[in-house]
Design an enzyme around this catalytic site. Sequence first.
Site, PDB file in Angstrom:
ATOM      1  N   PHE A 133      45.523 -48.275 -45.775  1.00  0.00           N
ATOM      2  CA  PHE A 133      45.972 -48.928 -44.545  1.00  0.00           C
ATOM      3  C   PHE A 133      44.784 -49.020 -43.602  1.00  0.00           C
ATOM      4  CE2 PHE A 133      47.470 -49.309 -40.237  1.00  0.00           C
ATOM      5  CZ  PHE A 133      48.431 -50.298 -40.357  1.00  0.00           C
ATOM      6  N   ASP A 218      37.016 -45.157 -43.044  1.00  0.00           N
ATOM      7  CA  ASP A 218      37.961 -45.393 -41.963  1.00  0.00           C
ATOM      8  C   ASP A 218      38.527 -44.036 -41.538  1.00  0.00           C
ATOM      9  OD1 ASP A 218      40.108 -45.923 -40.339  1.00  0.00           O
ATOM     10  OD2 ASP A 218      40.882 -47.586 -41.541  1.00  0.00           O
ATOM     11  N   LYS A 247      42.513 -44.120 -32.776  1.00  0.00           N
ATOM     12  CA  LYS A 247      43.635 -43.215 -32.485  1.00  0.00           C
ATOM     13  C   LYS A 247      43.343 -42.095 -31.479  1.00  0.00           C
ATOM     14  CE  LYS A 247      46.922 -44.308 -36.043  1.00  0.00           C
ATOM     15  NZ  LYS A 247      46.468 -45.180 -37.117  1.00  0.00           N
TER      16      LYS A 247
END
Length: 383
Positions: A133, A218, A247
């Site tokens: 993702f 990532d 995040k």
Amino acid sequence: MMSEKDVIKRYARYVMQTYARQPIVLKEGKGAVVKDVNGREYIDCVAGIAVNNVGHCHPKVVSAIKEQVGQLIHTSNLYYSGMQAQLAEKIAELTPMDSVFFCNSGTEAVEAALKLARKASSKEGFVAAEGSFHGRTLGALSITYKERYRKPFEPLIPGAKFVPYNDVDAIQDAITNETAAVILEPIQGESGVCIPSDDYLRAVRDVCDDTGTLLILDEIQTGFGRTGKWFAFEHYGIEPDMMTMAKALGGGFPIGAMCAKEDIAKNFQIGDHASTFGGNPLACAAALGAISAMEEEKLVERAKKLGTYFMQKLRDLRHEYITEIRGKGLMIGMELSIDGNIIVDMAREKGVLINCISDNVIRIVPPLVITGRQIDKVVEVLG
Ligand SMILES: *Cc1c(COP(=O)(O)O)cnc(C)c1O
């Protein structure tokens, strides 16, 4: 103040229906606890999806924002900002990266990484992992595995290939002289907290070195202490060429960053990429506040220690429906033999927020400031 019913009614009427929302309206938060409009409290094991690592409304983040907000909120990257300079230096200190491009979210950081990888390599292909993702914009979506997310929006960017995660030979076979970069999550989040074998990233690093392929990690979900290291790649004794983060970076405030080693970063030249809001003083102040809170309270070490404790307690449940407990630090997956969404609802009714990914994995990613006693309560509820 609007009632729960009124809020939910307005969402149904005025907000696009792209999320499956749980029927509570959150109003305030402190540490690892959030409170809804009816005054009910919940121990938050979602943390805005691995965002609130320093806890909700950490005093350092709040005061950093308060101080900056009255001084300067936004100018433009047409000018310099002291806050952006400080944050870039801090990120370079915390990582093996030399230079940073600031944006506002994870998917934007991934977009920037894809663009820089193409520019730096003069190649166009990407190799990503099954289960990956990386975000929802068209570029990031092209390297996001789930067919359900991609299919309605095709055609996406050409040249993306998926290989099984944790399989080095598959990556080796997939790389051609048209491959710009391999992009991986060091621990897969959305696919169910999937942890690769200890030597996987080392072997991928070697393949990338042998073939002259860039390695992008990532770290949007795994970064900033979540796994018991500042960044998850540190568990594996390698360094990426490029990294994405977002995040938890801003302590709850939106900000993203794409970082690279100098010889790659230098390929991004004036006009190659830009963001109006990227790296604005307010977001950078929030991030500096969050990072200094993490350092001062030693939250990275805390995540490691409490993660071990949490997983042990979950394993001790020995419940027939639990098929596996896995994780690193406070990034924990509890795999079930039943539909996890039922558990999510039951836990919420008992005052614990968790979320379910891939239908049968409960993701537990609480603020790193969660206490041992709160963990005990969560385990009791889950049991
Ligand atoms: C959340 C996430 C993204 C996307 O970030 P957004 O801020 O939602 O765009 C990308 N990669 C990983 C690994 C993520 O967990």
